[in-house]
Scaffold this active site. Structure first.
Site, PDB file in Angstrom:
ATOM      1  CE  LYS A 165      -3.388   2.370   2.892  1.00  0.00           C
ATOM      2  NZ  LYS A 165      -4.273   1.780   4.190  1.00  0.00           N
ATOM      3  CG  ASP A 205      -0.737   6.881   2.624  1.00  0.00           C
ATOM      4  OD1 ASP A 205      -1.521   7.383   2.247  1.00  0.00           O
ATOM      5  OD2 ASP A 205      -1.288   6.754   3.776  1.00  0.00           O
ATOM      6  CG  ASP A 265      -8.085   8.368   5.733  1.00  0.00           C
ATOM      7  OD1 ASP A 265      -7.422   8.154   4.872  1.00  0.00           O
ATOM      8  OD2 ASP A 265      -6.647   8.122   6.547  1.00  0.00           O
TER       9      ASP A 265
HETATM   10  C1  GLA Z   1      -3.798   7.517   5.472  1.00  0.00           C
HETATM   11  C2  GLA Z   1      -4.334   6.388   4.942  1.00  0.00           C
HETATM   12  C3  GLA Z   1      -4.808   5.580   5.598  1.00  0.00           C
HETATM   13  C4  GLA Z   1      -3.515   5.001   6.734  1.00  0.00           C
HETATM   14  C5  GLA Z   1      -2.478   6.042   7.714  1.00  0.00           C
HETATM   15  C6  GLA Z   1      -1.483   5.555   7.915  1.00  0.00           C
HETATM   16  O1  GLA Z   1      -4.066   8.166   6.096  1.00  0.00           O
HETATM   17  O2  GLA Z   1      -5.370   6.932   4.209  1.00  0.00           O
HETATM   18  O3  GLA Z   1      -5.623   4.398   5.258  1.00  0.00           O
HETATM   19  O4  GLA Z   1      -2.882   4.036   6.276  1.00  0.00           O
HETATM   20  O5  GLA Z   1      -2.608   6.835   6.489  1.00  0.00           O
HETATM   21  O6  GLA Z   1      -1.055   6.662   8.484  1.00  0.00           O
END
Ligand code: GLA
Length: 422
Positions: free
Chosen positions: A161, A163, A224
């Protein structure tokens, strides 16, 4: 090499390079939306193993979750990824600039967890950010993409994943594309989950979803998710408002990601949980649970293990469904997803927070073609609902903030039928 062989070799190399460029993402992964569990939903950045050992992000926790995926039947219905989110790392890279997990919380390194997960026939996901630091301040991959891709591959990670916190938006497309190339170059199949469009949207830039789909196996479109009904509503409406662009880019190998399932936490009741599960299946979304698997009550587990709804999510055609109507007067939305074998998934979504809603409708309102008859199966009650001609009216009973979801099988569709609106 003689001249003819050389020419043939050159032609083949050029063709293979071209096809690599055009079909770069075709890494064979995510032919259907990925399913599994990830730590962020419940465990966030909990690293205080002394005062909160049961909820601390460490090797034991991930092994425990892997065990429950198997013991409680999740693995049997398709959940296979155990995904470590933010806060797994040491605060600094090692002397070779490689990332490494916090040695106290992960005494056997990442390879230790990978071995455990793989021995149980599960897969391991990991997290980092394309930026200088992760969203929680751990070392990011900017400037280290190649080293990080190699490190993850050496640890036998199966999913990344990526980010995008703290990254200047103009660097985002190239950064995500570069990481895609480095992952491919490792030779290990690593499912690539990107947050690329979300960070573009944050700066009002319209993402080019078709391009993103060439590089990422899945991508986060919106903010989120939280363990609350309002959060589900916000995300679902965001998807509906952008559905043409989202749906065009979705397909086997590349899916939109409305974020984790929050079912089994404390924010949704059973009807709302069915709503999230049904809607995520209509959206061809990854099914990644963010709950504490140790605490999921049986009525919520039943939702998560509903194989008929999972079959919709995992339909091999891989098409994302769309909202076909929004009946503001009644507070009911109608969603439709085209499935393989000329079937459809239909979902009526009740926005009303109180009381049951009796909703009169017909398949014509879903824009199914006239002069046909459909057999409707109720996917949450798991039973036959009825046979209806497209024009025929019928009534559905919708729980407050809940859904009714059907699989519609045509009794009379022509073989070459395609729904215009999807
Ligand atoms: C972002 C992502 C979340 C999570 C956090 C972790 O906000 O969108 O899904 O992975 O970071 O810090």
């Amino acid at each position: 090499m003689d001249t003819i062989t050389l020419q043939l070799f050159t032609a083949l190399s050029v063709t293979s390079l071209l096809s690599q460029r055009v079909y770069g993402l075709e890494n064979g992964l995510a032919r259907t939306p990925p399913m599994g569990w990830l730590s962020w939903g419940t465990f966030r950045c909990k690293i205080d193993c002394v005062n909160d050992p049961k909820n601390c992000l460490r090797e034991e926790l991930f092994k425990e979750m892997a065990d429950i995926l198997i013991a409680d039947g999740y693995y049997d219905v398709g959940y296979e990824y155990v995904n470590i989110d933010d806060c797994w790392m040491s605060r600094k890279r090692d002397q070779h600039q490689r990332l490494f997990p916090d040695p106290e919380r992960f005494p056997n390194g990442m390879q230790g967890i990978a071995n455990y997960v793989h021995d149980h026939d599960l897969k391991l996901g990991i997290y980092n950010t394309f930026g200088k630091t992760t969203c929680m301040g751990y070392p990011g991959s900017q400037g280290f993409l190649e080293i990080d891709a190699k490190t993850f591959a050496e640890w036998e990670v199966d999913m990344l994943k990526m980010d995008g916190c703290f990254t200047p938006v103009e660097l985002i497309p190239d950064g995500y594309m570069d990481m895609h190339r480095y992952l491919n170059a490792t030779g290990r199949q690593i499912l690539y989950s990107c947050s690329w469009p979300f960070y573009e949207k944050l700066t009002q830039k319209m993402p080019d979803y078709n391009n993103i789909a060439k590089y990422c196996n899945m991508w986060r479109n919106s903010m989120d998710i939280e363990d609350s009904w309002n959060s589900i509503l916000w995300i679902v409406d965001d998807f509906a408002n952008n559905q043409d662009a989202h749906a065009e880019a979705a397909g086997p190998g590349h899916f939109n990601d409305p974020d984790m399932l929050v079912i089994g936490g404390s924010g949704l009741n059973v009807a709302q949980s069915e709503a999230q599960f049904g809607l995520w299946a209509i959206l061809a979304a990854p099914l990644l649970m963010g709950n504490d698997l140790r605490k999921v009550k049986s009525e919520f587990r039943d939702v998560l293990l509903n194989v008929e709804v999972i079959a919709v999510d995992q339909d091999p055609l891989g098409k994302m469904g769309k909202r076909i109507f929004k009946d503001s007067w009644h507070g009911v939305d109608g969603w439709l997803r085209e499935l393989s074998n000329q079937e459809f998934a239909i979902l009526y979504f009740n926005r009303n927070p109180r009381g049951k809603k009796l909703f009169k409708t017909s398949l014509k309102k879903m824009s199914l073609p006239s002069n046909h008859t459909y057999d409707l199966r109720d996917l949450f009650l798991k039973k036959h609902f009825g046979h209806f001609k497209v024009e025929e009216e019928f009534q559905v009973t919708l729980p407050a903030n809940g859904v009714k979801m059907f699989k519609a099988s045509s009794c009379s569709l022509p073989n070459n039928y395609k729904h215009d609106g999807l």
